[in-house]
Design a protein around this motif. Structure first.
Motif, mmCIF file in Angstrom:
data_model
loop_
_atom_site.group_PDB
_atom_site.id
_atom_site.type_symbol
_atom_site.label_atom_id
_atom_site.label_comp_id
_atom_site.label_asym_id
_atom_site.label_seq_id
_atom_site.Cartn_x
_atom_site.Cartn_y
_atom_site.Cartn_z
ATOM 1 N N ILE A 33 -0.094 7.175 4.067
ATOM 2 C CA ILE A 33 1.180 6.508 4.361
ATOM 3 C C ILE A 33 1.390 6.452 5.873
ATOM 4 O O ILE A 33 1.766 5.414 6.425
ATOM 5 N N GLN A 34 1.108 7.566 6.545
ATOM 6 C CA GLN A 34 1.234 7.604 7.999
ATOM 7 C C GLN A 34 0.267 6.614 8.653
ATOM 8 O O GLN A 34 0.613 5.955 9.639
ATOM 9 N N GLY A 49 4.095 5.939 -5.215
ATOM 10 C CA GLY A 49 4.010 6.118 -6.665
ATOM 11 C C GLY A 49 3.047 7.236 -7.029
ATOM 12 O O GLY A 49 3.321 8.050 -7.925
ATOM 13 N N GLU A 50 1.918 7.267 -6.338
ATOM 14 C CA GLU A 50 0.940 8.339 -6.579
ATOM 15 C C GLU A 50 1.504 9.692 -6.172
ATOM 16 O O GLU A 50 1.272 10.702 -6.835
ATOM 17 N N LEU A 51 2.253 9.714 -5.070
ATOM 18 C CA LEU A 51 2.819 10.961 -4.555
ATOM 19 C C LEU A 51 3.834 11.559 -5.527
ATOM 20 O O LEU A 51 4.024 12.783 -5.563
ATOM 21 N N ASP A 70 1.122 16.252 -11.210
ATOM 22 C CA ASP A 70 -0.113 17.041 -11.328
ATOM 23 C C ASP A 70 -1.018 16.975 -10.092
ATOM 24 O O ASP A 70 -2.202 17.283 -10.167
ATOM 25 N N LEU A 71 -0.473 16.611 -8.924
ATOM 26 C CA LEU A 71 -1.285 16.513 -7.710
ATOM 27 C C LEU A 71 -1.423 17.871 -7.029
ATOM 28 O O LEU A 71 -0.478 18.649 -6.964
ATOM 29 N N SER A 72 -2.606 18.116 -6.502
ATOM 30 C CA SER A 72 -2.820 19.339 -5.726
ATOM 31 C C SER A 72 -2.225 19.140 -4.333
ATOM 32 O O SER A 72 -1.911 18.018 -3.930
ATOM 33 N N TRP A 73 -2.130 20.247 -3.599
ATOM 34 C CA TRP A 73 -1.608 20.168 -2.237
ATOM 35 C C TRP A 73 -2.493 19.254 -1.390
ATOM 36 O O TRP A 73 -1.995 18.463 -0.590
ATOM 37 N N GLU A 74 -3.810 19.342 -1.536
ATOM 38 C CA GLU A 74 -4.755 18.508 -0.788
ATOM 39 C C GLU A 74 -4.552 17.025 -1.106
ATOM 40 O O GLU A 74 -4.609 16.176 -0.208
ATOM 41 N N ILE A 99 0.847 -1.205 0.000
ATOM 42 C CA ILE A 99 0.000 0.000 0.000
ATOM 43 C C ILE A 99 0.875 1.246 0.000
ATOM 44 O O ILE A 99 0.637 2.189 -0.773
ATOM 45 N N ARG A 100 1.923 1.264 0.826
ATOM 46 C CA ARG A 100 2.830 2.421 0.849
ATOM 47 C C ARG A 100 3.532 2.616 -0.488
ATOM 48 O O ARG A 100 3.701 3.746 -0.954
#
Length: 170
Positions: free
Chosen positions: A112-113, A93-95, A99-103, A87-88
Motif C-alpha cells: 500500500i505504501q 481487502g486482503e488486509l 487469518d493473516l500472519s504478521w509477515e 490496487i490499494r
C-alpha cells in the motif's frame, strides 16, 4: 548550418515558391530563422501576403498541440491514479482477512505504501513534463511574436526610407 539565400531555404523546405508554403512548412521556416541572416529572413517574410495570419496560425497550431498533449497526459494520469487506487482497495481487502500472519500484514502494508510512493513519483514526473511543455509553447509563441515584430519593424523602416518627410506634416 547557415542559410545564405532564399533558394537554399526553399530547397530545405522542398518548395518552388513562397506561395507553396503550407502551415507545417511555415512552422519549419520559423524554426529555421535563427540560421538565417536578418536580411534574408526579412526579405522572405516580406513576401508573405498576410504575415500576421501566419504568426497567429503558428501560435494557434502550438496551442492546439499543447492542448492535445495535455489531454493525453491528463487521461494517462487519471488511468494511473485509478489503477493505484484499485490496487490499494484490493490490498485493503486482503488486509481485513483474519487469518493473516504478521509477515503477511506487513507485506500488504508495504505494498500500500509503495503505491503511494509510485503516485508521488508519477505526480512529480507529470509536473516536470507540464513545465517543460509549457516552456516550449511559450518559447514558440515568443518566436512567432518576434517574427511579427521583425516583420512590422522592417516594413516601418522601409516605409520610413521611402517617404521620410510625410509623417512631419503640420
Amino acid at each position: 548550418m547557415g542559410y545564405k539565400n532564399e533558394d537554399e531555404i526553399k530547397r530545405a523546405l522542398a518548395i518552388d515558391s513562397w506561395r507553396h508554403l503550407s502551415k507545417d512548412k511555415m512552422i519549419r521556416f520559423a524554426a529555421m530563422m535563427p540560421d538565417m541572416s536578418t536580411e534574408v529572413a526579412l526579405k522572405i517574410v516580406e513576401q508573405f501576403p498576410v504575415f500576421k495570419d501566419f504568426a497567429k496560425d503558428v501560435v494557434g497550431a502550438m496551442e492546439n498541440a499543447y492542448a492535445s498533449t495535455l489531454t493525453a497526459n491528463t487521461q494517462s494520469q487519471e488511468h494511473f491514479h485509478r489503477a493505484c487506487q484499485e490496487i490499494r482497495d484490493i490490498l485493503k481487502g486482503e488486509l481485513n482477512k483474519d487469518d493473516l500472519s504478521w509477515e503477511e500484514k506487513k507485506f500488504i502494508i508495504e505494498q500500500i505504501q509503495e503505491t503511494g510512493r509510485m503516485e508521488f513519483q508519477k505526480d512529480s514526473e507529470n509536473k516536470q513534463f507540464l513545465s517543460v511543455n509549457l516552456k516550449r509553447v511559450l518559447a514558440g509563441a515568443g518566436a512567432a511574436l518576434a517574427l511579427g515584430v521583425a516583420f512590422v519593424g522592417g516594413k516601418v523602416m522601409a516605409e520610413g526610407k521611402d517617404s521620410p518627410d510625410d509623417s512631419l506634416e503640420a
